[in-house]
Design a protein around this motif. Structure first.
Motif, PDB file in Angstrom:
ATOM      1  N   ASN A 173     -60.098   4.669  35.556  1.00 51.58           N
ATOM      2  CA  ASN A 173     -59.230   5.775  35.969  1.00 51.58           C
ATOM      3  C   ASN A 173     -57.819   5.279  36.279  1.00 51.58           C
ATOM      4  OD1 ASN A 173     -59.163   8.768  36.894  1.00 51.58           O
ATOM      5  ND2 ASN A 173     -58.182   7.629  38.565  1.00 51.58           N
ATOM      6  N   HIS A 174     -57.713   4.078  36.831  1.00 48.63           N
ATOM      7  CA  HIS A 174     -56.371   3.551  37.109  1.00 48.63           C
ATOM      8  C   HIS A 174     -55.624   3.205  35.814  1.00 48.63           C
ATOM      9  CE1 HIS A 174     -53.142   2.296  39.625  1.00 48.63           C
ATOM     10  NE2 HIS A 174     -53.136   1.068  39.129  1.00 48.63           N
ATOM     11  N   MET A 175     -56.346   2.816  34.781  1.00 51.67           N
ATOM     12  CA  MET A 175     -55.696   2.624  33.472  1.00 51.67           C
ATOM     13  C   MET A 175     -55.098   3.964  33.009  1.00 51.67           C
ATOM     14  SD  MET A 175     -56.069  -0.605  32.896  1.00 51.67           S
ATOM     15  CE  MET A 175     -56.213  -0.972  34.643  1.00 51.67           C
ATOM     16  N   TYR A 176     -55.826   5.060  33.256  1.00 47.35           N
ATOM     17  CA  TYR A 176     -55.289   6.394  32.940  1.00 47.35           C
ATOM     18  C   TYR A 176     -54.015   6.673  33.762  1.00 47.35           C
ATOM     19  CZ  TYR A 176     -60.176   7.351  31.333  1.00 47.35           C
ATOM     20  OH  TYR A 176     -61.414   7.330  30.744  1.00 47.35           O
ATOM     21  N   THR A 177     -54.050   6.264  35.037  1.00 41.06           N
ATOM     22  CA  THR A 177     -52.888   6.502  35.915  1.00 41.06           C
ATOM     23  C   THR A 177     -51.659   5.768  35.386  1.00 41.06           C
ATOM     24  OG1 THR A 177     -54.327   6.753  37.839  1.00 41.06           O
ATOM     25  CG2 THR A 177     -52.005   6.269  38.285  1.00 41.06           C
ATOM     26  N   ILE A 178     -51.841   4.507  34.988  1.00 36.19           N
ATOM     27  CA  ILE A 178     -50.713   3.732  34.464  1.00 36.19           C
ATOM     28  C   ILE A 178     -50.198   4.395  33.175  1.00 36.19           C
ATOM     29  CG2 ILE A 178     -49.992   1.500  33.501  1.00 36.19           C
ATOM     30  CD1 ILE A 178     -51.983   0.146  35.446  1.00 36.19           C
ATOM     31  N   ALA A 179     -51.125   4.792  32.293  1.00 38.84           N
ATOM     32  CA  ALA A 179     -50.732   5.480  31.056  1.00 38.84           C
ATOM     33  C   ALA A 179     -49.936   6.746  31.387  1.00 38.84           C
ATOM     34  CB  ALA A 179     -51.965   5.829  30.233  1.00 38.84           C
ATOM     35  N   ASN A 180     -50.425   7.485  32.356  1.00 38.35           N
ATOM     36  CA  ASN A 180     -49.748   8.713  32.790  1.00 38.35           C
ATOM     37  C   ASN A 180     -48.324   8.425  33.279  1.00 38.35           C
ATOM     38  OD1 ASN A 180     -49.499  11.460  33.567  1.00 38.35           O
ATOM     39  ND2 ASN A 180     -50.087  10.951  35.657  1.00 38.35           N
ATOM     40  N   ASN A 181     -48.163   7.361  34.071  1.00 37.30           N
ATOM     41  CA  ASN A 181     -46.829   7.009  34.571  1.00 37.30           C
ATOM     42  C   ASN A 181     -45.873   6.682  33.429  1.00 37.30           C
ATOM     43  OD1 ASN A 181     -47.876   7.325  37.112  1.00 37.30           O
ATOM     44  ND2 ASN A 181     -48.088   5.128  37.525  1.00 37.30           N
ATOM     45  N   ILE A 182     -46.368   5.926  32.451  1.00 39.76           N
ATOM     46  CA  ILE A 182     -45.530   5.548  31.307  1.00 39.76           C
ATOM     47  C   ILE A 182     -45.125   6.795  30.530  1.00 39.76           C
ATOM     48  CG2 ILE A 182     -45.501   4.291  29.096  1.00 39.76           C
ATOM     49  CD1 ILE A 182     -47.540   2.292  30.451  1.00 39.76           C
ATOM     50  N   LEU A 183     -46.075   7.676  30.288  1.00 43.34           N
ATOM     51  CA  LEU A 183     -45.793   8.916  29.532  1.00 43.34           C
ATOM     52  C   LEU A 183     -44.801   9.797  30.283  1.00 43.34           C
ATOM     53  CD1 LEU A 183     -49.409   9.758  28.319  1.00 43.34           C
ATOM     54  CD2 LEU A 183     -47.499   9.015  26.875  1.00 43.34           C
TER      55      LEU A 183
END
Lengths: 253, 253
Positions: A173-183
């Protein structure tokens, strides 16, 4: 079974509501938070208390679904009783009960619960353990009312199971969070990446995760890795590099 | 459109087969690997070559789906032609073509492809770019035949999009690999954790990943974190700690 639920968080809520549906009776809810206790008590149609000393001593089951750190203190404060104390935690050994209770066990559902999201317990694996075979039978019976996938597991192995869940759920889920921040920083909507997230989860139903691995880290493609770490802050770049090195190492074997 | 496909990997295979279904004609396949070229050529009912110098100069589209590192060398070796060169890579800028071609662009499908798994392109977001509006219109038309979700995106932003995909797909998959290793060592089957993996992916359709975050790292629960890192090798423990610290930091904000 007459059950007292100790806790009012996501696990307590979903589990107690599912048990009520199966015909179990909740006689009382305890929660530190009066507000949460009252909300859950209404749904379960039972009394509630925010004082541990007011927990009744006449229940068949004391179902603990609280933070790991709070568990032992609460168990220690229960009035003497003949009920079975059951906790639902991945990383807490069954022995936490032994100083305080004659009948005890564990019923660990391997799932992530959110208050907002409905849960179908049928497909959720439950891992159970008890201090004797009589209590194990009782816990097994309760768990199989909820789930098709119940198995016995020792505290020692459950500890590792929980650790694997930290990687597969919390860290994923934190990998999703990092992806979300980049996007977000690029003005792109997180929804563009949902089909990729779904497919990544779907693939490991058919392939082993090692077989399913793709991306620049598999062959440690220096050119792209060096470009990509320049796009992120130092802390995120460290995460990027340590995972990439570990992927490479895994695939060299 | 008469298309020549350059590459025979997962992206080349899925994309060219989908385009053939939409009525496009493949006149030739190039691949370094004679074996793969032949397999894909059979499926596309066209000629194949493993020599870059034998690629015909009469195609409307040269579709590049090869490793990033191989791309420029291949483009440079094409005979002069009037076709549109299109690559499918996330991290390669459109400018890679400018020295070699008059007509060029990018068509990047944001998805992970495995040879074994069928792909429904309809829901896969495509990000396109071209060197002029005429070529952009052509690429847009081709992409919308395959997908309902086509948008224009600059090379600069596509670079970040690809980086977010590395986290959401490649690194997520490695979290599954680590979970799998831990489970295997305990004699537990990876399938026990699939419902958790699915629910973790499902949750972020309704909640932001930050809202969906659970686990010991959110409050940096020292007790459990210290116990868990003792269960794994040093390199995996470093990954565990760096992600946990980053989760904690994210949730302090």
């Amino acid at each position: 079974m007459k059950i007292i639920c100790i806790g009012s968080g996501n696990v307590a809520t979903h589990l107690s509501l599912a048990l009520k549906k199966k015909g179990h009776i909740f006689s009382q809810i305890y929660s530190r938070s009066e507000e949460n206790a009252e909300i859950l008590a209404k749904q379960l149609n039972c009394k509630w208390t925010s004082s541990i000393h007011d927990i009744s001593n006449d229940a068949d089951i004391y179902l603990f679904a609280v933070k790991d750190a709070a568990l032992e203190e609460l168990v220690a404060k229960l009035k003497p009783n003949n009920g079975i104390c059951i906790h639902t935690a991945g990383s807490v050994p069954i022995t936490i009960f032994e100083k305080y209770s004659k009948n005890y066990g564990v019923m660990y559902p391997l799932q992530t619960f959110s208050k907002e999201q409905l849960v179908d317990f049928k497909k959720i694996p439950f891992f159970i353990e008890a201090n004797n075979s009589k209590n194990e039978d009782i816990i097994f019976t309760i768990a199989t009312e909820l789930s098709e996938k119940v198995q016995r597991l020792s505290s020692e192995k459950r500890k590792y199971l929980h650790l694997s869940a930290v990687f597969a759920c919390n860290f994923t889920n934190h990998m999703y969070t990092i992806a979300n921040n980049i996007l977000e920083q690029q003005g792109l909507d997180f929804s563009v990446i949902l089909p990729l997230i779904d497919e990544t989860a779907s693939k490991v139903h058919h392939l082993s995760p090692k077989e399913a691995q793709t991306g620049p880290a598999v062959r440690f493609d220096h050119n792209i890795i060096e470009k990509q770490i320049k796009l992120i802050d130092k802390e995120t770049a460290n995460i990027y590099l340590s995972i990439s090195k570990n992927i490479y190492k895994t695939h060299q074997k």
